[in-house]
Each structure stands twice: as C-alpha cells, then as structure tokens.
Design an enzyme around this catalytic site. Structure first.
Site, PDB file in Angstrom:
ATOM      1  N   ASP A 147       0.723  -1.388  -0.147  1.00 21.49           N
ATOM      2  CA  ASP A 147       0.031  -0.027  -0.007  1.00 21.49           C
ATOM      3  C   ASP A 147       0.991   1.233  -0.137  1.00 21.49           C
ATOM      4  O   ASP A 147       0.837   1.824   0.890  1.00 21.49           O
ATOM      5  CB  ASP A 147      -0.936   0.133   1.417  1.00 21.49           C
ATOM      6  N   GLU A 148       1.424   1.503  -1.256  1.00 19.39           N
ATOM      7  CA  GLU A 148       2.586   2.316  -1.071  1.00 19.39           C
ATOM      8  C   GLU A 148       2.752   2.955  -2.597  1.00 19.39           C
ATOM      9  O   GLU A 148       1.959   3.696  -2.997  1.00 19.39           O
ATOM     10  CB  GLU A 148       3.853   2.059  -0.470  1.00 19.39           C
ATOM     11  N   GLU A 188      14.042  -4.742  -0.834  1.00 19.21           N
ATOM     12  CA  GLU A 188      14.051  -3.360  -0.075  1.00 19.21           C
ATOM     13  C   GLU A 188      15.317  -3.336   1.172  1.00 19.21           C
ATOM     14  O   GLU A 188      16.081  -2.340   1.216  1.00 19.21           O
ATOM     15  CB  GLU A 188      12.817  -2.998   0.482  1.00 19.21           C
TER      16      GLU A 188
HETATM   17  C1  BGC Z   1       9.727   3.690   1.010  1.00 16.65           C
HETATM   18  C2  BGC Z   1      11.269   3.772   0.652  1.00 16.65           C
HETATM   19  C3  BGC Z   1      11.537   5.442   0.840  1.00 16.65           C
HETATM   20  C4  BGC Z   1      11.443   5.393   2.516  1.00 16.65           C
HETATM   21  C5  BGC Z   1      11.472   6.703   3.089  1.00 16.65           C
HETATM   22  C6  BGC Z   1       9.560   3.789   2.240  1.00 16.65           C
HETATM   23  O1  BGC Z   1       8.441   3.366   2.988  1.00 16.65           O
HETATM   24  O2  BGC Z   1       9.551   2.494   0.401  1.00 16.65           O
HETATM   25  O3  BGC Z   1      11.842   3.306  -0.339  1.00 16.65           O
HETATM   26  O4  BGC Z   1      12.450   5.984   0.323  1.00 16.65           O
HETATM   27  O5  BGC Z   1      10.161   4.839   2.716  1.00 16.65           O
HETATM   28  O6  BGC Z   1      10.864   6.882   4.322  1.00 16.65           O
END
Ligand code: BGC
Length: 874
Positions: free
Chosen positions: A461-462, A736
């Site tokens: 959810d991003e 990630e």
């Molecule tokens: C994202 C990252 C982002 C980071 C910074 C994460 O939730 O997936 O890749 O740069 O938050 O807070």
C-alpha cells in the site's frame, strides 16, 4: 567500399512522436559508418514543408534545434537529415521521420469533463462505470484523432474496439498541476454512418485509495470524469468534433470493484454486450454530469505510457500447506494475471498475489494493507472465458488460484508484465552467474518500479514516487532503459509541487498522509541530482534549463536551514536509510550521523547547481553557488574530518561520502580515509555496511583510493548483508532490505519489507562503469571513458549501451596472464581507454572497433598482498 548510413532522426526523447507537446522538437540522429574515427563535419536538415537548413558546419547530432517554424496543433511534419564527414564523406538523406503535434493551446480543448452521476458513483475503489455516446459520420473520413484523458483511470472503446494499448491511462502525475492526455489515431476504427464511443472509468489515483497507514481517498477530487475530444476530418476538409459533454450516458458495467491496491472484481454476467457499438439501447442509462476541469493543466506526455510489455507462463504449479494451488511464474514482476476459464455461470475464481512464499504459502504480510485480490465471476454461456483485470496492478511472482472450476491447466494462467514501455538500451554480462543474476534483478526491479513514475515498490500500500530512491538509482536507470522522457515528466511534477509546497516533498506526486512535507537530505536532493544525472547520460542541457529554478530553490532552501554554519544538523532526516545495522522496526536508525549525510549532500548539490549555472551562462549564480559549495565543504571538514583524515563517524557510508564527493583535503587525507574505509570493510568481514546513501558509492570510493580488491570482496560477498546474498536466496528482483528474507527463509519481521525496491541495486552502475569499464566522459557519451578494472576472479565482463550517438561497447576477457579488451566507439565520438596494466597510460581512440591486449593477473586467483593498487604501482 565504405558505407555511411544515417538512421531516421528522432524528436526530443519520444519513441513515438505522436501527439507531442513540443512545438519545436529538437532533432537527433545517429550514424553508422565503417570508417574508423568518423567525425561529422556538417549536417543538413530538411522539413516536409520545404524548410531546408542548407549545409550547417557543425558536428552536432544530438538535440539539434528545430530549424523551421513551430508546429501548430495537430500538424504533422516530417524531417530528414544528411551529414558530411570530416573525411569528405557524405551520406544520403536519412529516411523521413514524422512528428505530429497534439493540442498545444488549452483554448483548443472543447471537451468538458463527463462524469458518472452521483447516483451511480460508489464509494472510492467501487465499481468502474461505463460512459457512452453515439454519433453519425457525414461522409468519407480523411483522418480522426482522439485526444483523451480522465480524472481516474480509463479505457476507451470505439465501435466495440479498444483504442490504443495503454494500461492504467493516464498514469499518475501531479494532477493538480499536470494531467497528461494521449492522442490516438482512430481513423481506422470509424465506420460509415452510426458510430459509438465508450469508456470504462475507474477511480485510479484520482479518487481511489493511495498511501500507507490507511492511505487516503478522493485525493484529487470525489468525482471521476472522462475528458475526450474526437476530431474527425472528412475528405472534403470539414471537421466534426465529438466531445465529452452532458450528452453522454452512464451505467454500471461488469467491473464491480477496482482498486490499485486491493484488486479488481469482475462479474462477467453484468457485461453489457455491444455497449460501445452503435445501436445499443442506452435509454435506461443515466445522463452523465458535466463537471469542471481546467484545460491549462492538460499536457502531452514526454515518455511512453504503461503497456503490457511481456507475458510469462508458469514455471511450476505448487500445492500450499492448506492444499491451495499456487502458480509460480519464476520472476517477481509488476502486472497482473490473464486467465482462460470455463465453468458455470456465477462461479467465482479468486486470484491472490505475493512476491515470495513463506512456509510454502503466499507471504502476504509484506503487502500490508493491499489486498491484491482479483475475482472473476463467470458468464458461463458456452466456451472458455478470457479475463485480465484492467484497473489494478500487483507486484508478484506467485499467484494463488482459488476455486478454479476443474483441473487447472497451467497454460490457462499467464502473468502479464506491465510497466512504462521504455526502450531497453544497456546490457551487462560477465563470467559470474550470480553477478549476472544480480544485474538481471536490478533490471527487473527497474521494470517493476517504473510504472509510469519511478516508484518505491509495486506490491504494498505505497507505490509512491519516493525521491531518495530514484536519486540513488538514476545513473543505473539511465543506463538500463531510455528513461529521460518519463523522468522529465516526473521532474516537472517535482518542480510544480516544490513551488507549491515550498520544499521538495519526500515523494512526488505528494499526497499528504501522516506528516507534512519536510525537507530531507538525499531525498529532496533528487531535485538536483536526477536532472544532473540525466544531463550527463542524455546530453540534454534543455532539461537542466527547465529544472534550474527547482534545483536552485532546493539548494537555497537547504542553505537557509543550515543557518550561518553551513551544517545541516537539525530537523528530520531519513539519513542512511536501511543501514544493515538498523533494527527491523527502525530503518532510519543508521550508524552514520544524519548531519554528516545531510551536510555532505548539501556540499554536493551546491556544487552541481554551480556547474549547472555555469553551463547555462548564469555567471553570477555560478559564482554564488561555487562559493557556497566551498564553504559547505569547509564546514564539513571542520565538523567531521580530523586533520589526518579520520571521520567523526567511523562508518562505510561516511567514508564513501567523503571520498566520492570530494570532501577531503588533499591526497594525505584521502589516503588515510581510504585506508580506514578498507579497514572498516575488512572488519565487517567484507559485508556491506551501507544503507540507501552509502550503497551507490562504497565500491567507487574503494576503487578511487586504489582498493579494488576490497571493492570486489564486497561485491562478490555472498553472506548477509551483501548484494549477492539475496541472489543465493533465489531473489529475482532487488530487495528493499539487505535481509528482506532471513537466511532461514522467513520474511523479515519489519512491517516495511518489500522484495522489489531498486535502491540497493544502484551498484549496477559500478558494474557498468568499473567492472566492464563503460562510462560517460562527457554529457551524452559524446566522449567515453573505458577504464575497466578486472577483479573478483572474473574472467570476462562486458557492457553495451545504445548511447545517443549509437552503440558503445566495452568488454574484456582474460586468460593465462593476458587480458584482451574490446571497445566499440560510436561514430562522431571519441574514447579514452585505460588498460588495467601498470603503468596505465590513457589511449585516445576515435569511432570504430578497437582491440587491446596487456599483461594482467588477478590477485583473486593468486592470493597475495591485500590490494592490487600496491602491486600495480611496483
Ligand atoms: C519507501 C522507501 C522510501 C522510504 C523513506 C519507504 O516506505 O518504500 O523506499 O524512500 O520509505 O521513508
């Protein structure tokens, strides 16, 4: 017999220059020539309206100014080129290339926004709705164009046929500032007499749920709408225009739910057969509402749309621990399934998606609040039914298929890979299969995350345009795919939002979720670094010119935040995000001081803005930012560097920043810092110790102080944390976290754990530039730097790139104490070649193929002194 061949010119960064928004598109061309060292002496451009430049004495072939009067809206004009070589050669005319302008003036938009009436509009992410109207043609059609976009996502049909092949059109931009429309040639879809146009409209990014921690709906408005203008030119020159207005009619259709995150529900029994064809009875449909929209926001795209780029077949069908059927596609992707199913009417098949399995079952925890669940309810009237959702997208390798009627034939389930349809331009290959897989994983993560904008992840959810992620990944991205067009659009959004918010938000488009848009180093610095990287790789100075106000405003803002001492040591920072030592629930808890990272970036971006100002002829700005960069650099040294070259933070990232960003004073400090970095990496057992910030730099830092073998030891490390650890765990994309999956096969307990994030894959740029040795030495690869550094036990490595001047290659192979280096230099460019032998003298070469050999021994085969720099200098 020599041959000089000219390819058809290209317009701006367009792959298909149709419906473009630039009235004076710059032209580029490439030449193939078998004459070594071929240089262009002059060119000649001819436009289809008779404009001719005559012979222009210039070696320029990249983004050459449009030589004629500006294109008018809808105008189609051709261009062709011929060139003359410094050797007296002359080419024939190139083939013609044609560009067609879109609607260049907002006043030309007669279309209103036709939206479903409130009675039909469900809650956000509810049903996708149908809109239609009919029209009658008056005569023979010469040409027809559809200019179309939406508040929401749409698919248009004309007389029962889908228009174009865009996926999730119009994509996501900062809708409040820029909404992209598409131009389609629909001449062949029209027919004599009665015609019908229809659209399916879903909430998409406009109104659907976006963002983490519950997200938000109705971000841009609570009413979806289609904005369409169909212009029909008859053979007699007269024109009819059909636009979205109150005459359109609206109804529900088979899509009963459509959410980007949660998936799509389709009840095929609700299909309204013939709804986008003429003669359909829509008397029971409701009239659409005519809503407001601002045509000044409508812009033509600068890059290709999202499309279905590839289809994957299952590699295996598995049975999960509860007896569930799980299909493995062998590759983590962004996309969705296409199924062919036969069964009784009303029967529902459920499809779930996940990137990895845990204990043999779909691991859905990493999806957080994205259900990623599609459902298809069968029509059940005779024959197999084919279905692919159209208004959702998932990040997955595995799909669980529930309630399949009968036995599942793997041939009936396919994975459709969807992403921005960029042209692949770069390749890498070497003798180590794990490194090759790492490189493939980087490319797949780019594909999975270039879904219209550069996102962080495709599954949970991003899926936001996080600035820090693309900031570190931009050099790699620009090598793998031609992404200048798509990123130019994203940068225009960034600048627009920055101007509105007073800062560069951490992700673009900005959606206000839990926190206000605070400036953060390495993230906001994307405003400066991404345009700079694109300029280096594409040679497009116009892009820098367009972004300059945004670049300068960012550096000015940071300068203001640092107060008088030039140290950025207050306020929120992401810092060296995802340092491997950070606990799973606190990814920002890095070992490297946030202030060190932030001040280093400030010095870096101030210098880039100074260089940009100089390039753009802004001399007083150049002076100002040069002075600022110098002062910040001095402040950095005063605060964080001991006189002998130790850093206040004893971390891989701190040393990588100081070395790569030229923050140290003189060779002694560098040498000391380099030695300390080597010690730190060795003390970590040659395991990675960097997060988002240090990762793209650490191998370069080691090499620049001569510690090649340490760089290779880090690169070839397989234990966690390292680049190759995920590969040994079967990863098919970049994770990630260094340990998104733990060595025991369980998923990292952190709630933020994706298996498809490109940031840590930024090391691929090092593979291209240093392992294979292919790097730009001047913007646009007008000059190449070929300086491979073999090591790590590799016996060969090569990189190839379609540069703006043509194909460049660098590849080496070694055996028996000798190394052969093969270099291909495109016409009209030069290269400086450094052989990895001592003493290394640069060799200047012109275009053509060059092969060099030298003595070379890799200490990885022959363990001896720790670092080859020492050996080389003997
Ligand atoms: C994202 C990252 C982002 C980071 C910074 C994460 O939730 O997936 O890749 O740069 O938050 O807070």
């Amino acid at each position: 017999m020599t041959s000089l061949h000219l390819h058809a010119p290209t317009f701006e960064h367009h792959q298909q220059p149709f419906g473009i928004g630039e009235p004076a598109p710059r032209l580029s061309w490439t030449v193939t020539s078998d004459v070594p060292g071929w240089r262009q002496q002059a060119y000649e451009i001819e436009l289809s309206d008779g404009t001719a430049t005559g012979r222009v004495e210039s070696g320029e072939s990249l983004l050459v100014p449009w030589p004629g009067t500006g294109l008018r809206s809808r105008e189609r004009r051709g261009a062709r080129v011929r060139v003359y070589g410094a050797d007296g050669s002359a080419s024939d005319w190139s083939p013609w290339s044609w560009a067609e302008a879109g609607l260049l003036d907002p006043a030309e938009w007669r279309a209103g926004a036709a939206g479903p009436p409130l009675d039909l509009l469900g809650v956000p992410d509810g049903p996708a709705l149908l809109l239609r109207r009919e029209f009658v043609l008056r005569g023979r059609v010469e040409r027809a164009r559809l200019y179309v976009t939406a508040h929401g996502t749409y698919e248009v049909e004309l007389n029962g046929r889908v228009v174009g092949d865009d996926v999730l059109a119009p994509g996501w931009s900062s809708y409040g500032h820029r909404l992209r429309y598409r131009t389609h040639d629909v001449t062949d879809l029209l027919r004599e007499g009665g015609n019908a146009i229809g659209a399916t409209l879903a909430d998409g990014w406009y109104r659907g749920r976006i963002g983490f921690m519950g997200g938000k709906t109705d971000i841009y408005g609570d009413r979806t709408a289609l904005i369409a203008q169909l212009e029909i030119t008859y053979a007699d020159g007269t024109i009819d225009t059909v636009v979205t207005d109150g005459a359109w009619r609206c109804a529900t259709g088979p899509v009963t739910g459509a959410s980007l995150y949660d998936g799509e529900k389709h009840d095929a029994r609700l299909l309204r057969r013939g709804w986008s064809e003429p003669g359909f009875d829509d008397t029971a449909w409701l009239p659409a509402d005519l809503l407001r929209h601002d045509p000044a926001r409508l812009v033509a795209p600068t890059g290709p749309p999202v499309r279905r780029v590839e289809t994957l077949s299952p590699v295996e069908v598995l049975t999960g621990p509860s007896g569930e059927t799980i299909v493995d596609f062998g590759q983590n992707i962004s996309g969705r399934l296409r199924i062919r199913v036969q069964g009784p009417a009303g029967h529902t098949v459920t499809l779930r998606h996940a990137e990895v399995l845990e204990g043999g079952a779909l691991a859905v925890r990493p999806l957080r609040d994205a259900a990623a669940l599609d459902q298809y309810t069968l029509r059940g009237d005779a024959g197999p039914e084919e279905w692919e959702p159209r208004f959702t997208m998932h990040g997955f390798r595995y799909a669980q298929v529930d309630d399949w009627p009968g036995e599942l034939d793997p041939a009936d389930v396919q994975a459709v890979v969807c992403h921005t349809d960029m042209r692949p331009v770069g390749a890498f290959d070497c003798s180590d299969p794990l490194l090759n897989r790492l490189h493939d994983n980087v490319a797949w993560s780019m594909r999975g995350n270039f879904v219209d904008l550069p996102t962080d992840c495709p599954q949970r959810d991003e899926r936001l345009g996080w600035t820090g992620d693309i900031q570190v990944f931009a050099p790699t991205a620009a090598f793998l795919y031609d992404c200048t067009g798509p990123l130019a659009s994203w940068l225009a959004d960034l600048a627009a939002e920055q101007a509105e918010l007073g800062t560069v938000p951490p992700y673009v488009p900005w959606v206000s979720l839990l926190f206000p848009p605070a400036p953060a180093a390495a993230w906001g610095d994307a405003a400066v670094i991404v345009p700079w990287v694109l300029y280096q790789r594409s040679g497009d100075l116009g892009l820098l010119r367009a972004q300059y106000p945004s670049m300068a405003a960012w550096v000015d803002q940071v300068a203001g935040l640092t107060g008088g001492n030039h140290l950025w040591d207050e306020g929120f920072q992401f810092g060296d995000w995802l340092d491997p030592a950070a606990p799973p629930d606190d990814p920002g808890k890095a070992r490297t001081d946030h202030a060190l990272v932030a001040t280093a970036y400030h010095a870096w971006t101030a210098r880039i803005v100074a260089d940009t100002a100089a390039l753009l002829g802004r001399s007083s700005d150049a002076e100002h930012y040069t002075a600022l960069a110098t002062e910040v650099r001095e402040a950095f040294r005063r605060e964080f560097v001991t006189p002998s070259g130790r850093l206040a933070c004893d971390t891989q990232t701190a040393y990588a920043l100081a070395v790569c960003l030229d923050l140290l004073d003189g060779p002694e400090q560098r040498e000391r810092a380099g030695r300390r970095l080597v010690q730190l990496v060795a003390a970590d057992d040659h395991r990675i110790g960097t997060g988002f910030v240090g990762t793209p730099l650490v191998c370069d830092a080691l090499c620049s102080v001569g510690a090649y073998d340490t760089a290779y030891a880090l690169l070839m490390q397989r234990n966690c944390p390292s680049w190759l650890y995920p590969v040994t765990m079967g990863a098919t994309t970049i994770w990630e976290r260094w340990d998104s999956m733990l060595p025991d096969g369980t998923v990292n307990p952190g709630e933020m754990t994706s298996f498809n994030h490109y940031a840590l894959g930024a090391v691929a740029d090092f593979l291209h530039r240093t392992v294979a040795g292919l790097a730009p030495a001047a913007p646009g690869y007008r000059e190449l730097l070929v300086r491979p550094w073999p090591g790590g036990g590799l016996t060969r490595a090569s990189a190839a790139l379609e540069t703006p001047f043509g194909r460049a290659e660098a590849g080496w192979e070694r055996a028996g104490g000798r190394l052969e280096l093969r270099v291909v230099v495109p016409p009209n460019t030069t290269a400086t070649v450094h052989l990895p032998s001592a003493p290394s003298r640069p060799i200047a070469v012109g275009s053509g193929e060059h092969v060099f050999t030298c003595a070379f021994r890799d200490p990885a085969d022959d363990p001896g002194p720790a670092d080859r720099a020492a050996i080389m200098e003997i």
